[in-house]
Design a protein around this motif. Sequence first.
Motif, PDB file in Angstrom:
ATOM      1  N   ASP A  94      37.597  28.100  43.704  1.00 46.00           N
ATOM      2  CA  ASP A  94      36.549  29.110  43.530  1.00 46.00           C
ATOM      3  C   ASP A  94      36.978  30.237  42.593  1.00 46.00           C
ATOM      4  N   LEU A  95      35.972  30.917  42.056  1.00 44.08           N
ATOM      5  CA  LEU A  95      36.156  32.173  41.336  1.00 44.08           C
ATOM      6  C   LEU A  95      35.519  33.258  42.193  1.00 44.08           C
ATOM      7  N   VAL A  96      36.337  34.214  42.661  1.00 44.25           N
ATOM      8  CA  VAL A  96      35.846  35.246  43.574  1.00 44.25           C
ATOM      9  C   VAL A  96      35.964  36.608  42.906  1.00 44.25           C
ATOM     10  N   LYS A  97      34.913  37.409  43.045  1.00 49.25           N
ATOM     11  CA  LYS A  97      34.849  38.730  42.425  1.00 49.25           C
ATOM     12  C   LYS A  97      35.237  39.798  43.446  1.00 49.25           C
ATOM     13  N   TYR A  98      35.999  40.811  42.992  1.00 57.29           N
ATOM     14  CA  TYR A  98      36.426  41.909  43.864  1.00 57.29           C
ATOM     15  C   TYR A  98      36.124  43.236  43.162  1.00 57.29           C
ATOM     16  N   GLU A  99      35.131  43.955  43.662  1.00 62.11           N
ATOM     17  CA  GLU A  99      34.806  45.262  43.101  1.00 62.11           C
ATOM     18  C   GLU A  99      35.588  46.368  43.801  1.00 62.11           C
ATOM     19  N   ASN A 100      36.138  46.065  44.971  1.00 65.95           N
ATOM     20  CA  ASN A 100      36.922  47.023  45.744  1.00 65.95           C
ATOM     21  C   ASN A 100      38.395  46.679  45.600  1.00 65.95           C
ATOM     22  N   GLU A 101      39.207  47.647  45.144  1.00 56.14           N
ATOM     23  CA  GLU A 101      40.631  47.394  44.931  1.00 56.14           C
ATOM     24  C   GLU A 101      41.329  46.968  46.213  1.00 56.14           C
TER      25      GLU A 101
END
Length: 490
Positions: A94-101
């Motif tokens: 998967d490719l997972v996005k993280y907007e929170n550090e």
Amino acid sequence: MKRLIIKQLAILSKDKDAGNLFTFSDGVNFILSDKNSAGKTTLLNLMYSALGCVVKFKNEWINSFIRLDIAIEGNSYSLYKTPNEIYYIHDEKDLVKYENESDYHKRLSEILGYKIYLKVHSGTPKLARPAHFFLTSYISQAKGWNSFFPNSFEKLGEFRAFQPDLVEQFCKVKSDKELENEEEFNRVKDNLKQKTNEKQVLNLTKENLEKETNFDINKLKENVENYEKSLNLLQDELSNLVVERQFLLNEINFVTPTVKEVDEDYQEARMHGAKIECPYCGTIHSNTITEKSELFFIKTKLEDELINNQSRIKEIDIKISETEINIKELSELKSGIDHLISDNTKHLRKAITANEIFGIISDLENEITQLEKRKKSINKIKNRNRKEYEEHREAVNDFFVTKLKYYADRLSIVFNNYDEIQKVTDYNKVLNAVKGGAADSNRTVLAYYLAIYSTAINFNTEILPPLVLDTPNQNEQDKENYKSDRKSVV
């Protein structure tokens, strides 16, 4: 013991309108330059930035796209960071996005698999962030050559006096069995505290109920009406969620083929130079990096939209499930109160206190008893194995001192004596014991880091990070002591 291997670093600066790709081997890598300010430290900063560390960049590299490819025990990961501090992790699935550090740091910690717990300012142990973990194997150019475990990265103030705990756990001064016992002990202690607080709250609630002599039937009827309104709202919410889910599915079906077409256009553009000919009409079109970047931006934006929609559908599915459960529970509660209203208030009071709160308190008391027994049991295990733990700690520290002497000989360092240096946490005593000036102190810092690195290897630390030396020619090192590199070793 696992190893973190840096395979490749790709960067693209929006401000410089330029990029580069660096490939590293599984071994010793030298980053050399004839000029002292040719961006070698910046390259390391870019690498650590993708690994979740907060670093300072020169202005032209602040707005950069970063991709770092790593491998851990045969598993490959690609770490991405955008100029807007948005992170992605791509593994084999998967490719997972993280907007929170913090979410990104947590996932990186899981991937790396280290067990280093440091104390926050209240004294509570907490899993170290990746930035703290990498301090064990990084001597930075700016701060690393005159102190040990300095703030080579930004925002490292979360933990208090963390250096001794950090190096001890990295070198396995505490055995795995000892760490597991402490981890379970802290987990049981926290759970015990939580259950005890819950019991106190319920006891207070029970006491308040027992003080009431009767219940207001009209109030109960009002509660039923409120439940009815809440049920209607939940039904409306459920209906809206179902409609939104179908809309998102339609969006996904529409965007998916568009993403494929844009990606094909982008891949075709990459295969050509600054000009490209239309295969249908023969028109020559501009195909500079600007046009390619625009195609890449459109592709990425569509992919992000697709990922966001898929993620939102998952959230909606969870929310639908939760809403349906809430509707069921609220319906049962309303039905129960409808039935109780027909009885007397004494029966209602008895049902609430005896069947609900008393039962819950009894269950909590049983849980608390079991937790207290487990807490005592862990303490007994720790006391029984204390001698074994002491012998292990002594073996680790003895190995460290032996390695420190070995590297001191290799680096031409002379100590006044080794009597004060007995364990891995004696890093300040190491500097105090060395003979000579600043150049000798620099080599002493290197000897110490090499010694703890070797100790971590020998005692099988969970994961071994790359040993990174950002080494300008400090304090006029002679050629004999400074012949292996001019700047950085990864």
